[in-house]
Design an enzyme around this catalytic site. Structure first.
Site, short mmCIF file in Angstrom:
data_model
loop_
_atom_site.label_atom_id
_atom_site.label_comp_id
_atom_site.label_asym_id
_atom_site.label_seq_id
_atom_site.Cartn_x
_atom_site.Cartn_y
_atom_site.Cartn_z
N GLN A 87 0.83 -1.21 0.00
CA GLN A 87 0.00 0.00 0.00
C GLN A 87 0.87 1.26 0.00
O GLN A 87 0.48 2.29 0.56
CB GLN A 87 -0.92 -0.01 1.22
CG GLN A 87 -2.09 -0.94 1.11
CD GLN A 87 -3.07 -0.52 0.01
OE1 GLN A 87 -3.18 0.65 -0.35
NE2 GLN A 87 -3.75 -1.49 -0.57
N SER A 88 2.02 1.20 -0.66
CA SER A 88 2.95 2.34 -0.62
C SER A 88 2.34 3.63 -1.17
O SER A 88 1.92 3.70 -2.33
CB SER A 88 4.19 1.96 -1.44
OG SER A 88 5.01 3.10 -1.62
#
Ligand SMILES: Cc1ncc(COP(=O)(O)O)c(C=O)c1O
Length: 354
Positions: A87-88
């Site tokens: 989920q960067s």
């Protein structure tokens, strides 16, 4: 200067002599949050709304990328590669910045498997970032070597890749937060005395420490870790600060002992905590401001706890830097919805005088 670099420069300050491209909607607003402040006995608490930097739904990385992309364009790269967890935020914002400059983008992500393209993963897809995935492996070294291999493949195909490290945390990128502190110093008078923010790969913290020293020398900058130990944070932050100070050619001495961070407000990177979830609800219901469960919920939980324990001075103006990350909320629906349904924190039952 390269003609691609739409730099903002005023020759008076070293900071303004470093090329940057315009990617962030800045200055971001500062909002006072009196109801939240009251719950922990702080006289004045403000939120610096860097969740509103605009690029791909906002966040701290837009400020760093302004400097990184000046370098990317100067080198004439045609494809940008970076790395991050599933989920960067950094990966998404890099993809958006690349698209805004007409460049191709490739991302190496790692972490636990996923079944749905939710949150930032959906944004990666929409932005057309090509993704390679290291399942169940988010070790920075492995992600970095997968990225280097990919860059090598691209070079063999005649492309001109540019690789950005995890979090975009470099001496040049951290200048984005030196600039943010200059901005903040002009927004709150007298300047804030205590500044609290989330720390991951340390670039934001490093820039904030250097910027505070330059523009608000009395301010204490406090980092709340979302992943690393305080010892690791001190080591990496010092490296980045030294690099940034070198770029600005400013005389700056800092020791690891002067770096104040707390590593007790997270358990595992990316895994929500109870106190983080409670901070999300308090902030949403008392002030109408959203936080995320991986970065800003945990760092706000840290701020509230430090205030309750009087590690923060209750009489001094305090600023929480909201570093963004809101798309992540939607990847944690299950972890948040039941608590949200069951919890009552409401200011509507009280008459507010302000
Ligand atoms: C929303 C958000 N807040 C804070 C941070 C921490 O910033 P840094 O990696 O510069 O320490 C990150 C990094 O990914 C982030 O995405």
């Amino acid at each position: 200067m390269n003609s691609h670099v739409d730099s903002v420069s005023s020759p008076h300050e070293p900071l303004d002599r470093i090329p940057r491209v315009l990617l962030a909607d800045i200055p971001t607003p500062v909002q006072e949050v009196p109801r939240l402040a009251r719950t922990v006995g702080l006289t004045s608490l403000f939120i610096k709304r860097d969740d509103q930097t605009g690029l791909a739904m906002g966040g701290n990385k837009a400020r760093k990328l302004e400097y990184d992309f000046a370098e990317i364009l100067k080198q004439g790269s045609d494809v940008v590669l970076t790395v991050g967890g599933t989920q960067s935020n950094h990966a998404v914002m890099t993809a958006a910045a690349a698209r805004r400059k007409g460049l191709d983008v490739k991302i190496v992500l790692g972490g636990p498997g996923f079944t749905e393209y939710q949150g930032n993963l959906l944004l990666d897809l929409l932005l057309g970032a090509e993704i390679r995935y290291l399942k169940n492996n988010d070790r920075n070294e492995d992600l970095a070597s997968a990225m280097e291999e990919w860059a090598e493949e691209l070079r063999r195909e005649g492309r001109r890749p540019y690789t950005l490290p995890v979090g975009g945390s470099t001496g040049i990128g951290a200048l984005g937060y030196v600039r943010a502190m200059r901005e903040l110093a002009a927004q709150i008078r007298p300047g804030p005395s205590q500044i609290v923010l989330a720390v991951g790969s340390c670039g934001t913290f490093a820039g904030a420490i250097l910027g505070a020293r330059l523009y608000m020398p009395e301010a204490r900058v406090i980092g709340i870790s979302v992943s690393r130990s305080s010892t690791e944070i001190a080591r990496r932050t010092l490296e980045i600060v030294t690099e940034s100070a070198g770029i600005l050619q400013c005389d700056f001495t800092l020791t690891a002992a002067e770096i104040e961070s707390y590593d007790c407000y997270h358990q595992e990177y990316g895994v929500p905590t109870d106190s983080g979830r409670e901070a999300i609800l308090s902030c949403a219901r008392l002030e109408g401001i959203l936080l995320d469960p991986v970065y800003t919920g945990k760092s706000m939980a840290g701020l509230l706890d430090l205030a309750r324990r009087r590690i923060l001075n209750p009489a001094l103006p305090t600023v929480f830097v909201h570093t963004g990350g809101l798309p992540i909320l939607f990847a944690f629906e299950r972890s948040l919805r039941d608590l949200a349904r069951l919890t009552t924190i409401s200011s509507t039952t009280r008459r507010e005088s302000e």
